[in-house]
Design an enzyme around this catalytic site. Structure first.
Site, mmCIF file in Angstrom:
data_model
loop_
_atom_site.group_PDB
_atom_site.id
_atom_site.type_symbol
_atom_site.label_atom_id
_atom_site.label_comp_id
_atom_site.label_asym_id
_atom_site.label_seq_id
_atom_site.Cartn_x
_atom_site.Cartn_y
_atom_site.Cartn_z
ATOM 1 N N TYR A 101 0.909 -1.031 -0.237
ATOM 2 C CA TYR A 101 -0.031 0.132 0.021
ATOM 3 C C TYR A 101 0.604 0.996 -0.188
ATOM 4 O O TYR A 101 2.450 1.269 0.549
ATOM 5 C CB TYR A 101 -0.886 0.015 1.444
ATOM 6 C CG TYR A 101 -1.942 1.854 1.242
ATOM 7 C CD1 TYR A 101 -2.978 1.438 0.795
ATOM 8 C CD2 TYR A 101 -0.905 2.595 2.026
ATOM 9 C CE1 TYR A 101 -3.658 2.575 1.124
ATOM 10 C CE2 TYR A 101 -1.718 3.986 2.552
ATOM 11 C CZ TYR A 101 -3.273 3.757 1.804
ATOM 12 O OH TYR A 101 -3.304 5.138 2.342
ATOM 13 N N GLU A 189 -4.082 7.744 -3.819
ATOM 14 C CA GLU A 189 -3.440 6.355 -3.519
ATOM 15 C C GLU A 189 -2.868 5.503 -4.607
ATOM 16 O O GLU A 189 -4.101 5.242 -5.165
ATOM 17 C CB GLU A 189 -4.418 6.005 -2.587
ATOM 18 C CG GLU A 189 -4.393 4.469 -1.641
ATOM 19 C CD GLU A 189 -5.823 5.361 -0.772
ATOM 20 O OE1 GLU A 189 -5.175 5.150 0.362
ATOM 21 O OE2 GLU A 189 -6.767 4.827 -1.546
#
Ligand code: GDP
Ligand code: MN
Length: 387
Positions: A101, A189
């Site tokens: 992530y 993101e």
């Protein structure tokens, strides 16, 4: 302004972040053709402005044409948490060794950019942050210095990335930081940032929000708004440069200035009413702008009554009155209006309205009185004091 995954990926690619090539399509036939061209296995992904598509069944692997057709027809038109799928993104399916992530955003309380990284990607990152916060690396960046490669390597190492991909993860973080900075994003993101069995680091998903106020600096990005999923009246307002927001009640609200509009919403709510929309006419509205505003407010069929709350400063109340009179001449609204004019040229404004004797227009002296009147009118009751 939020971008669809594939639009985010296009921005990523421009900044050297690795993504898979693919195609955005809108029909099953085009999806099948794209899948055949890309080569199986492919992944077929719903393009909607909401996360959790995988869990909702909006991300499917297809290993042949029949499966591609089946998944494309299932996903197109699917409703994912209120977002109807109108576009699919098809890309060659990746083999995944690990799911990491990565994100960049502005930490307002620290007044610094924040880079986050975790090797626990692919899943709900909120859950990682809550249950195992030590697995989510949070690194503040010196806004003037930017994110150096050494710093990025450090983040990757601290986060526990496999030793042989530290370099690749650092490249991805630096590129993601560049996306965030140079595209005026408020959020960039990647979840998941994958490591392939060949040890390549690639963005499998993209969530990018751009700062709408900075769009003028990015002519290429201006066309990216998801306008087909936007409320048609909001879209029209945007095109006309008017601040308009759709709500779900039955009272149309116009004020001048964001503060006054917000307080108007509050007093209407307090009086027991529910706004259907609100429009900020801004400072210095002339008659033409007021006419346009009435048109927009009434474009929403749910509106049963309209409240005009004007506090004249730069905006002159006589101009507002003229605009309203012109609007009535042209549009002939069928719903009642309550008008409160106060401030610059209010006496003149009220006189103009009185002379025009517009049907079903009521004057109010105070904001509270105006709110109570408009709530009663929207409920189909009659009120005293027509202009
Ligand atoms: P989200 O659910 O909206 O976040 O959509 P994502 O794009 O993140 O996809 C959800 C999940 O689908 C990912 O975490 C992956 O596990 C899986 N997935 C997506 N693309 C691929 C792919 O190319 N290959 C494989 N094997 N899995 C994929
Ligand atoms: Mn994702």
């Amino acid at each position: 302004m939020d971008l669809l995954e594939y639009q985010g990926k296009q921005l990523f690619a421009r900044h050297g972040l690795r993504v898979s090539d693919g195609k955005a399509v809108k029909t099953v036939e085009d999806a099948v053709a794209a899948a055949n061209e890309i080569g199986y296995p492919v992944v077929i992904k719903a393009q909607v402005l909401i996360g959790g598509r995988g869990k909702a069944g909006g991300v499917k692997l297809a290993s042949n044409e029949a499966e591609a057709r089946e998944h494309a027809s299932n996903i197109l038109g699917m409703d994912i948490k209120g977002h109807v799928v109108r576009t699919l993104w098809i890309e060659h399916a990746s083999d995944i060794a690990s799911e990491y992530y990565a994100s960049v955003l502005l930490d307002r309380s620290a007044k610094q950019p924040l880079v986050m990284f975790s090797v626990e990607g692919g899943v709900d990152i909120e859950e990682v942050a809550e249950k195992t916060p030590e697995k989510l690396i949070r690194h503040h960046v010196d806004a003037l210095g930017g994110l150096s490669h050494e710093e990025a390597e450090d983040i990757a190492r601290k986060g526990g990335a496999d030793a042989d991909v530290i370099e690749g993860v650092a490249d991805a973080l630096v590129a993601l930081y560049e996306v965030w900075l140079e595209e005026d994003a408020t959020l960039a993101e990647i979840n998941p940032l994958i490591v392939t069995p060949e040890r390549e680091v690639r963005a499998l998903d993209a969530k990018v929000s751009l700062d709408g106020n900075a769009l003028y600096r990015h002519p290429d990005s201006q066309g990216l708004s998801d306008s087909e999923n936007e409320d048609p009246i909001e879209r029209r307002a945007k095109e006309e440069g008017v601040q308009y927001v759709k709500l779900d009640g039955d009272i149309g609200i116009l004020g001048n200035g964001a503060g006054l509009v917000m307080s108007t919403l509050d007093v209407v709510a307090q009086a027991g009413g529910k706004p259907a929309n609100f429009l900020d006419a801004g400072g210095g509205s002339d008659a033409e702008k007021i006419k346009q505003a009435v048109d927009l407010l009434l474009a929403n069929d749910a509106v049963k009554a309209v409240l005009f709350n004007i506090f004249g400063g730069i905006t002159r109340c006589d101009e507002v009155a003229k605009g309203l009179i012109a609007a009535f001449a042209e549009i002939k609204p069928s719903v009642p209006f309550v008008v409160r004019l106060d401030g610059t040229n209010d006496v003149e404004g009220r006189r103009l309205l009185q002379e025009a004797a517009l049907p079903n227009v009521h004057a109010a002296k105070t904001m509270n009185e105006a709110a109570e009147m408009v709530v009663a009118l929207a409920a189909g009751q009659s009120v005293e004091t027509p202009v």
